[in-house]
Design an enzyme around this catalytic site. Structure first.
Site, PDB file in Angstrom:
ATOM      1  N   ARG A   1       0.846  -1.215   0.000  1.00  0.00           N
ATOM      2  CA  ARG A   1       0.000   0.000   0.000  1.00  0.00           C
ATOM      3  C   ARG A   1       0.872   1.253   0.000  1.00  0.00           C
ATOM      4  NH1 ARG A   1      -3.539  -1.742   5.097  1.00  0.00           N
ATOM      5  NH2 ARG A   1      -3.262  -3.945   4.615  1.00  0.00           N
TER       6      ARG A   1
ATOM      7  N   GLU B   1      -3.107  -9.809  19.170  1.00  0.00           N
ATOM      8  CA  GLU B   1      -4.447  -9.262  18.941  1.00  0.00           C
ATOM      9  C   GLU B   1      -5.532 -10.255  19.359  1.00  0.00           C
ATOM     10  OE1 GLU B   1      -4.276  -6.766  15.026  1.00  0.00           O
ATOM     11  OE2 GLU B   1      -2.606  -8.144  15.033  1.00  0.00           O
TER      12      GLU B   1
END
Ligand code: ADP
Length: 395
Positions: free
Chosen positions: A240, A382
């Site tokens: 990205r 996470e």
């Protein structure tokens, strides 16, 4: 209490089963190529990986395979799926509706659908994962844990884009931020390691993985972050582009005769260090290539320069910082990137010990003893945050 954590993507589904009486991991794995053919990779702690091709026409079939595997006599970790008391789901975009994790109800499902507009690649897959669990485990409570929730404490000066205000009012266009569960986890762990109350600490947490973001954490809450309306803003990433002049979009459309969607695809999938180097999005490949390939070396320079730039910006925004935290695939493992970033930060009182910087796999302070601003490396988790929130919500 056994909690199943699910992270559903469009063609993959990661899972972990945790015993929340002691936070031990019981099993984990991933279903890949859902809707194409189907492959299961399943792991019990300390045992070799089990890999098998299994037909997975949809997410429901994938969940059924996960449950069969978790209860299998030799591969499994439990006797019956009834032992799973709750399911925690990673949900990418909670918009402005969710500033914390939430028990999933019909109303919540509606809100998730509305927020799909903001994360068209991610939220529909998350919703599919939740539905698949509802079908396979009816009656088991499910909790949604949002990537965006931790950042809902950002002040307007951080989240407003300087475009006409109606765009925010009408379409909710603003900075939301992502990787919230990771920034929350490592900032809490850093607070423990620094042995000070959260309210007295200003931290910059750097989640550097395939997707990368930086977060300013002041007094235990997120006050700014580098990702935006979508996870495309901010740092240069694996594939990205991160921050660029918005005028580049129509310029490329015109020059290359592409649609907006095609250029966005380029910005999401063919840019970042992959686009710059032409070699790979993986930092190990870039490190191997940089001696003989100047574009690979440049890509690593761009990446490190931008990470350092954000740290400097947040140091200004918080009027100083106490520590920088590195986490995720690159942040935890890439000693070269860490040292490159830290070279830019001597003015902040950063001074790392090269030997400590070489250590891996543990939460560690890699600063020299007298350094004013500490540098911590903290493995993120996470799934544990999702399981903890799930347990908390279900009381
Ligand atoms: P995500 O969860 O966003 O898919 P991760 O946090 O697992 O990504 O990070 C994956 C990236 O971490 C890889 O693409 C690679 O660039 C980098 N990485 C992983 N291990 C190492 C390593 N030992 N050295 C350098 N970079 C690494």
């Amino acid at each position: 209490m056994y909690v199943l954590v699910i992270n559903a993507g469009s063609s993959s589904l990661k899972y972990q089963l945790l015993d929340m009486s002691n936070e031990n991991l019981l099993a984990k794995g991933i279903c890949e190529r859902i809707g194409i053919d189907g492959r299961l990779v399943h792991e019990l702690p300390g045992k070799p990986k089990h890999e098998a091709d299994k037909p997975m026409p949809n997410h429901g079939a994938a969940i059924a395979i996960v449950l069969d595997t978790l209860t299998d006599a030799s591969l499994g970790a439990i006797k019956s799926k009834d032992e799973i008391k709750a399911i925690g789901h990673r949900v990418v975009h909670g918009g402005e509706d969710f500033s914390d994790s939430v028990l999933i109800t019909d109303e919540v499902m509606e809100a998730l659908k509305v927020n799909s507009d903001l994360a068209p690649l991610h939220n529909p897959a998350n919703i599919t994962g939740i539905r698949a669990c509802m079908e396979n485990m009816p009656g088991v409570p499910q909790v949604g844990v949002f990537d965006t929730a931790f950042h809902q404490t950002m002040p307007a000066k951080a989240y407003l884009y300087p475009i006409p205000y109606e765009m925010y009012e009408k379409h909710k266009i603003r900075k939301y931020g992502f990787h919230g569960t990771s920034h929350k986890f490592v900032s809490a762990r850093a607070t423990e390691m620094l042995q000070k109350p959260a309210k007295d600490l200003k931290l910059v947490t750097c989640h550097l993985g395939n997707g990368s973001s930086v977060c300013a954490v002041n007094g235990g809450i997120s006050v700014d972050t580098s990702m935006g309306l979508t996870p495309l803003e901010g740092l240069a990433m694996g594939t990205r582009c991160g921050d660029i002049d918005p005028a580049v979009l129509p310029f490329i459309m015109e020059k290359e005769n592409l649609t907006a969607q095609q250029v966005l695809d380029m910005f999401n999938k063919k840019s970042g260090v992959l686009g710059l180097s032409g070699v790979s999005s993986d930092f190990r490949d870039l490190a191997a290539a940089m001696g003989s390939n100047s574009r690979a070396a440049d890509a690593l320079e761009v990446f490190a320069y931008r990470v350092a730039g954000y740290i400097g910006r947040y140091a200004a925004g918080m009027n100083g910082i106490d520590a920088v935290v590195f986490t995720a695939g690159i942040g935890e493992n890439d000693t070269y990137i860490r040292s490159k970033v830290c070279e830019y930060l001597t003015w902040l009182g950063v001074d790392i010990d090269p030997e400590l910087n070489g250590k891996r796999g543990q939460a560690i302070d890699i600063s020299k003893p007298g350094a004013k601003t500490r540098v911590l490396v903290i493995p993120t988790n996470e799934e544990l945050v999702i399981a903890r929130d799930t347990k908390t919500i279900l009381g």
